[in-house]
Design an enzyme around this catalytic site. Structure first.
Site, short mmCIF file in Angstrom:
data_model
loop_
_atom_site.label_atom_id
_atom_site.label_comp_id
_atom_site.label_asym_id
_atom_site.label_seq_id
_atom_site.Cartn_x
_atom_site.Cartn_y
_atom_site.Cartn_z
N ASP B 53 36.77 40.32 26.22
CA ASP B 53 37.17 40.32 24.80
C ASP B 53 37.55 41.73 24.33
O ASP B 53 37.16 42.72 24.93
CB ASP B 53 35.99 39.89 23.93
N TYR B 111 26.96 40.55 33.44
CA TYR B 111 27.24 41.30 32.21
C TYR B 111 25.97 42.04 31.80
O TYR B 111 24.86 41.56 32.03
CB TYR B 111 27.64 40.35 31.08
#
Lengths: 245, 245
Positions: B53, B111
Site C-alpha cells: 500500500d 510483515y
C-alpha cells in the site's frame, strides 16, 4: 524565581540551527521559546548549551530557563511534547538549583558523527548518515585523531573569522568505532569553535583515505590556516550527543 | 533470455505503493522499471512479490525480470544504486533459474509492524513507528493473536470488495516482542488480502487496550464483516520484512 532544566532531542533537518535569529527564521530555540511562552504566559528566554549549525541534530541538548509559573514539571513535560512538532522532543524537565546555567557550567561536550562505509545503501538511515564508498583505513584515522587530542590552537579547524578571541581548545578524546562499515566517531572537548567538529571530521576522513598521515596533521595545526585542513563534512550526520556538567 | 532476481529495500513514504498504475503516478515499480529500461535498452517488466500500500516500506522486497542484456550483475547493482533515488536501494541482484517467479513461487511472507508504547518521544524514528500512549497489555495481544493463527476466512479483515475470490488465508505465526515499550510484531502468512495486516494489527491493538478478548476475536472471524474488526493502523510503521520461497 524557579530555574528549570530541560534535556531536548531534535532532528535538525528542518531548522536553521539552535540559536534564535530574527523572529521569522525557523530555529529550535525560537520554536521552544514560543511554546514555553504560551505555556507560562511569560516571555521565556532559554539558555542553551551552545549553538548547533543548520541541519545538525541533538540527542541530549541541555537548556534552562527561569519562570514564575507554578505548573509542575510533569505537566510541563506533557504540555511541551504535545505542542512541539514531531521533530523536537523534551526528554526530561526538572527543577534545577538557582545557580545552574546550561552554558557557563559545561565541563565538556560530546559530538557524534556517523559514516556509512559499508558499501550497502540503507534507505531508512539515509537522512542521518554520511555515505562514503571508498574504504576508509580506520587505523590511520585513529593515528591522526591522536594528534588532535590535547590542548591546541585550532585556528586551522574553524571558519571563524574573528581574530580577537582565543582559538585554543582542549579535545579530551576522539573514539572511532567501526561496526561492519557503520563508523561512529565521538569527539569530546571542553568547547568547539565554529564548524570545528565538521572540519576535524573532514580531516580524519582524508586520513582514512590515506591522503594524510599524523605528521601532516601536526603541520595543519601549526599552520593555523583554515585552507590547510580537510573539507567540512555534511551536517546531516552530526549529532550533539552529550553535555557534561 | 536471462532471468534476474533482485532484493529491494524501499522507504514507501513518497510512493503510491509498489504497483505501477498509470505512467504519471509515482510507484516503486514504475521508478525501477524506468531505470531498468535505460540500463538494458529494453522495455522491462518487473514481476514483484506483491502489492504494498501507499506509504508501506520494504526491507526485503523480491522481484524478477527477464532481459537479453549481457551486463554482469555487479555492474547492474552499481548502475541501479547510482541511478535510483535515495529511498530505493537494490540489496542484491543475481542470475536466477529460468523458472523463478517472484510471485508464483512464494511460500510465505513476513510483515513487521512497529509501535512506540514507551511514552518517550523519539524524533529520529518518528517516520517509521506508530506511537500509542495508552499502555498496551502484551499478554492480551498474544492471546488474541493466537486465535488468528491457522487457516481462516479473513473476510472481516479486508477492505476488499470482490466476492468472487476466496478470502481464506493461512497465518503461520504472529510474534510480538516488547523491548522497553518498543513493540515489534511479525505476522507471517501464505498470503494476505488487501489491508489484512493493517486490520489484524488494529484488532490486536484493541486487544492490547483490553477492549477485546480471544472470544471476541473468534466472533469477528465468524462474522465475516469488515465492520466487526478493529480499525486499520497507519501505513508508515508497516514493513514487508521477508519473502520466503
Amino acid at each position: 524565581m524557579r530555574n528549570i532544566k530541560m534535556i531536548i532531542q531534535y532532528d535538525g533537518t528542518r531548522y536553521k540551527g539552535w540559536q534564535k535569529q530574527t523572529e521569522d527564521i525557523n530555529t529550535v530555540q525560537g520554536k521552544l521559546e514560543s511554546i514555553l511562552g504560551n505555556m507560562t504566559g511569560e516571555e521565556i528566554q532559554l539558555v542553551g548549551c551552545g549553538r548547533t549549525d543548520t541541519g545538525v541534530h541533538a540527542i541530549n541538548y541541555t537548556a534552562n530557563f527561569h519562570t514564575n509559573s507554578t505548573m509542575n514539571t510533569d505537566d510541563m513535560h506533557k504540555y511541551l511534547n504535545d505542542k512541539l512538532p514531531d521533530d523536537i522532543a523534551v526528554k526530561s524537565i526538572k527543577n534545577a538549583s538557582e545557580r545552574f546555567h546550561a552554558r557557563y557550567n559545561i565541563l565538556s561536550k560530546t559530538y557524534m558523527y556517523r559514516i556509512n562505509n559499508s558499501g550497502i545503501k540503507n534507505v531508512f538511515d539515509r537522512k542521518y548518515i554520511h555515505s562514503i564508498d571508498e574504504k576508509l583505513n580506520i587505523e590511520k584515522m585513529r593515528e591522526c585523531a591522536a594528534v588532535l587530542v590535547g590542548t591546541h590552537d585550532f585556528q586551522s579547524f574553524t571558519t571563524l573569522k574573528s581574530k580577537t578571541k582565543s582559538t585554543v581548545r582542549t579535545i579530551n578524546f576522539i573514539n572511532i568505532e567501526d561496526n561492519d562499515g557503520i563508523i561512529e566517531i565521538d569527539v569530546n572537548g571542553n568547547g568547539f569553535l565554529w564548524n570545528m567538529v565538521r572540519i576535524i571530521l573532514g580531516t580524519l576522513i582524508e586520513a582514512g583515505k590515506e591522503k594524510l598521515n599524523p605528521e601532516d596533521v601536526k603541520n595543519i595545526l601549526e599552520a593555523k590556516k583554515r585552507a590547510e585542513a580537510g573539507p567540512m563534512v555534511p551536517a546531516k550526520a552530526l549529532f550533539l550527543k552529550d553535555v557534561e556538567y
